[in-house]
Design an enzyme around this catalytic site. Structure first.
Site, PDB file in Angstrom:
ATOM      1  CD  GLU A   1       8.104   7.579  -3.301  1.00 15.66           C
ATOM      2  OE1 GLU A   1       9.271   7.440  -2.931  1.00 15.66           O
ATOM      3  OE2 GLU A   1       7.155   6.884  -2.869  1.00 15.66           O
TER       4      GLU A   1
ATOM      5  CD  GLU B   1       5.410   3.798  -5.495  1.00 16.60           C
ATOM      6  OE1 GLU B   1       5.975   3.481  -4.427  1.00 16.60           O
ATOM      7  OE2 GLU B   1       5.989   4.350  -6.443  1.00 16.60           O
TER       8      GLU B   1
HETATM    9  O1  AHR Z   1       7.727   0.416  -4.397  1.00 10.96           O
HETATM   10  C1  AHR Z   1       9.035   0.581  -3.950  1.00 10.96           C
HETATM   11  C2  AHR Z   1       9.444   2.028  -3.883  1.00 10.96           C
HETATM   12  O2  AHR Z   1       8.686   2.702  -2.912  1.00 10.96           O
HETATM   13  C3  AHR Z   1       9.231   2.843  -5.128  1.00 10.96           C
HETATM   14  O3  AHR Z   1      10.259   2.692  -6.034  1.00 10.96           O
HETATM   15  C4  AHR Z   1       9.180   4.243  -4.610  1.00 10.96           C
HETATM   16  O4  AHR Z   1       8.390   5.091  -5.393  1.00 10.96           O
HETATM   17  C5  AHR Z   1       8.641   4.082  -3.197  1.00 10.96           C
HETATM   18  O5  AHR Z   1       9.393   4.754  -2.271  1.00 10.96           O
END
Ligand code: AHR
Length: 518
Positions: free
Chosen positions: A198, A321
């Site tokens: 991110e 994610e």
């Molecule tokens: O999964 C939780 C968080 O969500 C992670 O650390 C981040 O990459 C995302 O914003």
């Protein structure tokens, strides 16, 4: 009204009335001709474990002096459950944590390891007792490929280059010698490497142009030595519909330096009011499904941009994610992101996995967030107790698609209506594995109406069909530490399979997987 005019109205009325009574929609699915259908990469079924809340500590890792049965400090019940799931890969150590993590803090003598503050997640002290050796040995035990997220936000180029050398280099070098001193002779050979996480947010709040330059700099110094085909580098990708992010990366990073571009998308209804994990109403459920459905559009649109710069599909889309994100469970630490997992999560899992399978030509990896005790977890623990969530069961039912060849399908989905909005209620994907078994997975998100599906499977030459289903009386139902098997898959026989024609009823909010054999 004449008799002739009245008849069609009567027929329509009868059809409409019968649908109301049975709560059933009819769907015809066609198998599409497919000479060059893609393989569904097993890595679509990947997982994610961050130093966040009780994912690593009190989740995976209890330490080797714990009374809870463990292997080198990792709970045996978790190892067994993840082996059963055949998890193909595990991403670690973050997430946002990755860009604060200095891997050298987590190697060598336990007593001498420095502590840091986990600034992203609850401000707790991280004692670095679970580090590189623990993680990579765990992956070996699971038979899963490790996917390491490198620190770009607060770490240096040399630090990441050294981590690659520490884990992968066979010969004599300062880093491989250090690894041997720390008790590991052979390299682990880590193929998958994320270059930051991110980068547009917790990874450094960068512009895509700036990140693309930084990416090239880090990638340049990460050695391919001793990894067959070289290491596989993944760029920190877009958040949701930030298409410009993907465009800039694809345009500015040479293809030979880039194997994957990431994408993060959570099914969250509103970041300021995420709604409860269990006691949600139908409106909240519908909104969650709407967010979940966005995955289809995001993949289509990010893929279209990637196609512009990479028509041969050399660079993969990596959804590293995804999952449902709600308010934390009652009485739990807000920084720990612990939430229960209900039939709603089963719907998210079933739908997203179908979407990924059907885009297997570009989506080559996905990582559910997260494996244990965080967000849409497959496993929850409470001291010595452990439960498997509905999401676990969906992943277990769908694992049959891993590395199988996609069978493209086409159909018009009936709509799931809520107030004046509607969403397609049905997702389906199908594949043929190496042993010629065919698997078809269905997820029906409609809360009231079953989908009555017919598919002509004649060209696949199948003789027998069996099935299993995950369903429950209420959407809010979930497994608890007191009742761990409230929701488990059951055998399913509510279908007809004659002369190659399959007719099956997919009940409301259920996940169904059928297996056809010759
Ligand atoms: O999964 C939780 C968080 O969500 C992670 O650390 C981040 O990459 C995302 O914003």
């Amino acid at each position: 009204m004449s008799r002739r005019n009245f008849l069609p109205i009567l027929i329509l009325f009868v059809i409409g009335y019968s649908q109301l009574c049975t709560g059933q929609n009819n769907v015809k699915i066609s198998v599409e001709p497919s000479d060059n259908a893609p393989i569904i990469s097993k890595h679509i079924y990947g997982h994610f474990a961050e130093h966040l809340g009780r994912c690593i500590y009190e989740g995976f890792y209890v330490g080797d002096s714990s009374a809870i049965p463990n292997s080198a400090g990792v709970r045996l019940d978790i190892i067994d459950a993840l082996k059963e799931l055949q998890i193909p890969n595990l991403r670690w150590p973050g997430g946002c944590f990755a860009d604060t993590y200095h891997w050298m803090d987590g190697i060598g003598d336990l007593e001498k390891r420095p502590t840091i503050v986990n600034t992203w997640w609850g401000g707790v002290t991280e004692d670095n007792s679970f580090g590189t050796h623990n993680f990579l040995n765990l992956c070996e035990e699971l038979g899963a490929e490790p996917y390491l997220s490198g620190n770009v936000g607060s770490g240096g180029v040399q630090e990441l280059a050294d981590w690659v050398q520490y884990t992968n280099y066979k010969g004599k070098s300062p880093m491989s010698d250090l690894k041997r001193e720390n008790g590991r002779e052979e390299p682990w050979t880590v193929k998958y490497w994320g270059i930051g996480n991110e980068a547009w947010g917790c990874g450094g709040n960068m512009r895509p142009e700036y990140y693309a330059d930084i990416y090239k700099k880090y990638a340049t110094f990460m050695s391919d030595a001793d990894v067959e085909g070289g290491i596989y580098k993944i760029a920190s990708g877009a958040s949701n519909d930030d298409y410009n992010w993907t465009e800039v990366l694809m345009k500015n990073i040479p293809k030979n330096m880039l194997q994957g571009v990431a994408l993060h998308h959570y099914s969250v209804i509103d970041w300021k009011a995420k709604g409860p994990d269990v006691n949600f109403d139908e409106e909240t459920y519908f909104k969650t499904m709407k967010e979940s459905w966005l995955m289809e559009e995001l993949i289509v649109k990010h893929t279209a941009i990637m196609d512009k710069y990479d028509e041969d599909k050399k660079v993969d889309l990596i959804v590293d994610e995804w999952g449902g994100w709600y308010e934390v469970a009652e009485d739990s630490n807000p920084g720990f992101l612990y939430q229960q997992n209900t039939m709603r999560d089963a719907m998210i899992a079933g739908m997203n996995l179908n979407i990924f399978n059907n885009h297997a030509d570009r989506v080559k990896m996905a990582n559910l967030a997260q494996a244990v005790n965080v967000l849409q977890a497959v496993i929850l623990t409470e001291e010595e107790k452990m439960i498997l969530t509905p999401t676990y069961h969906v992943m277990n039912m769908y694992k049959v698609h891993q590395d199988a060849t996609l069978i493209p399908l086409s159909f018009d989905s009936p709509m799931y209506k809520f107030e004046d909005e509607s969403l397609p209620s049905l997702t389906v994907s199908a594949s043929k594995d190496e042993t010629e078994k065919v698997h078809i997975s269905f997820t029906n998100i409609d809360t009231k109406n079953a989908n009555s599906v017919s598919i002509d499977l004649n060209e696949l030459g199948l003789k027998n069909m069996t099935g299993s289903i995950l369903s429950s009386a209420n959407l809010q139902d979930h497994n608890t530490f007191e009742n761990p098997n409230a929701i488990v898959p059951k055998g399913f026989t509510n279908f007809k399979f004659k002369k190659g024609l399959l007719e099956v009823e997919v009940p409301p909010f259920s996940v169904l997987v059928l297996e056809g054999t010759k």
